[in-house]
Design a protein around this motif. Structure first.
Motif, PDB file in Angstrom:
ATOM      1  N   GLY A   1      46.059  43.160  43.251  1.00 29.98           N
ATOM      2  CA  GLY A   1      45.833  42.727  41.989  1.00 29.98           C
ATOM      3  C   GLY A   1      44.280  43.038  41.375  1.00 29.98           C
ATOM      4  N   TRP A   2      44.427  43.371  40.111  1.00 30.16           N
ATOM      5  CA  TRP A   2      43.418  43.569  39.197  1.00 30.16           C
ATOM      6  C   TRP A   2      41.843  42.928  39.824  1.00 30.16           C
ATOM      7  N   ASP A   3      42.060  41.522  40.018  1.00 30.80           N
ATOM      8  CA  ASP A   3      40.948  40.644  40.288  1.00 30.80           C
ATOM      9  C   ASP A   3      41.020  40.314  41.871  1.00 30.80           C
ATOM     10  N   ALA A   4      41.646  40.902  42.710  1.00 31.00           N
ATOM     11  CA  ALA A   4      41.750  40.540  44.091  1.00 31.00           C
ATOM     12  C   ALA A   4      40.136  40.821  44.579  1.00 31.00           C
ATOM     13  N   THR A   5      39.748  39.790  45.275  1.00 36.55           N
ATOM     14  CA  THR A   5      38.271  39.952  45.685  1.00 36.55           C
ATOM     15  C   THR A   5      38.192  40.264  47.208  1.00 36.55           C
ATOM     16  N   SER A   6      39.237  39.637  47.731  1.00 31.52           N
ATOM     17  CA  SER A   6      39.283  39.742  49.377  1.00 31.52           C
ATOM     18  C   SER A   6      39.200  41.009  50.107  1.00 31.52           C
ATOM     19  N   ALA A   7      39.538  42.076  49.132  1.00 30.62           N
ATOM     20  CA  ALA A   7      39.528  43.480  49.812  1.00 30.62           C
ATOM     21  C   ALA A   7      38.209  44.086  49.644  1.00 30.62           C
ATOM     22  N   PHE A   8      37.272  43.823  48.869  1.00 22.50           N
ATOM     23  CA  PHE A   8      36.120  44.084  48.304  1.00 22.50           C
ATOM     24  C   PHE A   8      34.891  43.351  48.796  1.00 22.50           C
ATOM     25  N   THR A   9      33.729  43.887  49.434  1.00 22.72           N
ATOM     26  CA  THR A   9      32.442  43.281  49.595  1.00 22.72           C
ATOM     27  C   THR A   9      31.844  43.742  48.346  1.00 22.72           C
TER      28      THR A   9
ATOM     29  N   GLU B   1      32.411  65.823  41.108  1.00 21.31           N
ATOM     30  CA  GLU B   1      33.478  65.733  41.693  1.00 21.31           C
ATOM     31  C   GLU B   1      33.705  64.488  42.372  1.00 21.31           C
ATOM     32  N   GLU B   2      32.869  63.751  42.924  1.00 21.52           N
ATOM     33  CA  GLU B   2      33.020  62.481  43.559  1.00 21.52           C
ATOM     34  C   GLU B   2      33.442  61.509  42.207  1.00 21.52           C
ATOM     35  N   TYR B   3      33.330  61.554  41.100  1.00 20.96           N
ATOM     36  CA  TYR B   3      33.535  60.602  39.948  1.00 20.96           C
ATOM     37  C   TYR B   3      34.969  60.914  39.864  1.00 20.96           C
ATOM     38  N   VAL B   4      35.557  62.139  39.736  1.00 23.46           N
ATOM     39  CA  VAL B   4      36.901  62.334  39.674  1.00 23.46           C
ATOM     40  C   VAL B   4      37.846  61.748  40.663  1.00 23.46           C
ATOM     41  N   THR B   5      37.276  61.768  41.774  1.00 29.10           N
ATOM     42  CA  THR B   5      38.066  61.520  42.903  1.00 29.10           C
ATOM     43  C   THR B   5      38.016  59.845  42.783  1.00 29.10           C
ATOM     44  N   ALA B   6      36.888  59.314  42.541  1.00 31.78           N
ATOM     45  CA  ALA B   6      36.968  57.733  42.380  1.00 31.78           C
ATOM     46  C   ALA B   6      37.942  57.374  41.250  1.00 31.78           C
ATOM     47  N   VAL B   7      38.149  57.994  40.104  1.00 35.60           N
ATOM     48  CA  VAL B   7      38.994  57.483  39.158  1.00 35.60           C
ATOM     49  C   VAL B   7      40.502  57.785  39.598  1.00 35.60           C
ATOM     50  N   LYS B   8      40.675  58.836  40.284  1.00 31.22           N
ATOM     51  CA  LYS B   8      42.096  58.899  40.940  1.00 31.22           C
ATOM     52  C   LYS B   8      42.477  57.890  42.071  1.00 31.22           C
ATOM     53  N   ALA B   9      41.447  57.727  42.870  1.00 25.79           N
ATOM     54  CA  ALA B   9      41.308  56.622  43.636  1.00 25.79           C
ATOM     55  C   ALA B   9      41.699  55.158  43.214  1.00 25.79           C
ATOM     56  N   CYS B  10      40.954  54.877  42.125  1.00 25.96           N
ATOM     57  CA  CYS B  10      41.167  53.625  41.456  1.00 25.96           C
ATOM     58  C   CYS B  10      42.726  53.325  40.748  1.00 25.96           C
ATOM     59  N   VAL B  11      43.176  54.700  40.315  1.00 26.47           N
ATOM     60  CA  VAL B  11      44.464  54.530  39.869  1.00 26.47           C
ATOM     61  C   VAL B  11      45.390  54.269  41.044  1.00 26.47           C
ATOM     62  N   ASP B  12      45.249  54.854  42.194  1.00 25.70           N
ATOM     63  CA  ASP B  12      46.258  55.051  43.371  1.00 25.70           C
ATOM     64  C   ASP B  12      46.034  53.610  44.080  1.00 25.70           C
ATOM     65  N   ALA B  13      44.835  52.706  43.948  1.00 22.50           N
ATOM     66  CA  ALA B  13      44.771  51.614  44.317  1.00 22.50           C
ATOM     67  C   ALA B  13      45.469  50.431  43.380  1.00 22.50           C
ATOM     68  N   ILE B  14      45.132  50.629  42.155  1.00 19.40           N
ATOM     69  CA  ILE B  14      46.013  49.567  41.271  1.00 19.40           C
ATOM     70  C   ILE B  14      47.619  49.930  41.450  1.00 19.40           C
TER      71      ILE B  14
ATOM     72  N   GLY C   1      49.063  50.653  44.328  1.00 16.20           N
ATOM     73  CA  GLY C   1      49.316  50.168  45.845  1.00 16.20           C
ATOM     74  C   GLY C   1      49.557  51.579  46.834  1.00 16.20           C
ATOM     75  N   LYS C   2      48.992  52.631  46.186  1.00 13.68           N
ATOM     76  CA  LYS C   2      49.188  53.876  46.868  1.00 13.68           C
ATOM     77  C   LYS C   2      48.357  54.119  47.953  1.00 13.68           C
ATOM     78  N   ILE C   3      46.982  53.621  47.980  1.00 15.33           N
ATOM     79  CA  ILE C   3      46.074  53.674  48.898  1.00 15.33           C
ATOM     80  C   ILE C   3      45.559  52.381  49.340  1.00 15.33           C
ATOM     81  N   ALA C   4      44.744  52.039  50.393  1.00 16.26           N
ATOM     82  CA  ALA C   4      44.386  50.785  50.827  1.00 16.26           C
ATOM     83  C   ALA C   4      43.019  50.447  49.873  1.00 16.26           C
ATOM     84  N   PRO C   5      42.677  49.241  49.595  1.00 15.96           N
ATOM     85  CA  PRO C   5      41.615  49.109  48.886  1.00 15.96           C
ATOM     86  C   PRO C   5      40.336  49.615  49.580  1.00 15.96           C
ATOM     87  N   GLU C   6      40.001  49.711  50.717  1.00 20.14           N
ATOM     88  CA  GLU C   6      39.128  50.271  51.566  1.00 20.14           C
ATOM     89  C   GLU C   6      38.798  51.625  51.003  1.00 20.14           C
ATOM     90  N   GLN C   7      39.953  52.392  50.846  1.00 23.76           N
ATOM     91  CA  GLN C   7      39.707  53.843  50.697  1.00 23.76           C
ATOM     92  C   GLN C   7      39.222  54.054  49.123  1.00 23.76           C
TER      93      GLN C   7
END
Length: 88
Positions: A2-10, A45-58, A60-66
């Motif tokens: 979920g958008w507001d899930a906190t359990s996966a993040f420190t 480069e890392e910014y673009v990777t993070a934006v793509k990873a954000c979409v993937d996390a939303i 459910g394609k990748i784990a929140p930790e990734q």
């Protein structure tokens, strides 16, 4: 995840230049907002990777930790100091 899930993040405190100078990121929503609205650079480069990873996390394609690892690498690339928040 979920958008507001906190359990996966420190939670992490970010020290930014300008206003607001400090931000605490606790959720995927917080991180996505930071990346899209308040990030100081948008062509690294890392910014673009993070934006793509954000979409993937939303979606459910990748784990929140990734996503979180990509987010912190993008912060480092942008010169943003990131401090882990310890909760009691």
């Amino acid at each position: 995840m979920g958008w507001d899930a906190t359990s996966a993040f420190t939670p992490v405190g970010l020290a930014l230049r300008g206003q607001p100078a400090h931000r605490i990121v606790r959720t995927l929503r917080d991180a996505a907002y930071m990346l899209l609205k308040d990030w100081p650079i948008d062509d690294g480069e890392e910014y673009v990777t993070a934006v793509k990873a954000c979409v993937d996390a939303i979606s459910g394609k990748i784990a929140p930790e990734q996503f979180w690892e990509a987010f912190l690498r993008a912060a480092d690339e942008a010169g943003i100091a990131a401090l882990t928040i310890v909760q009691r």
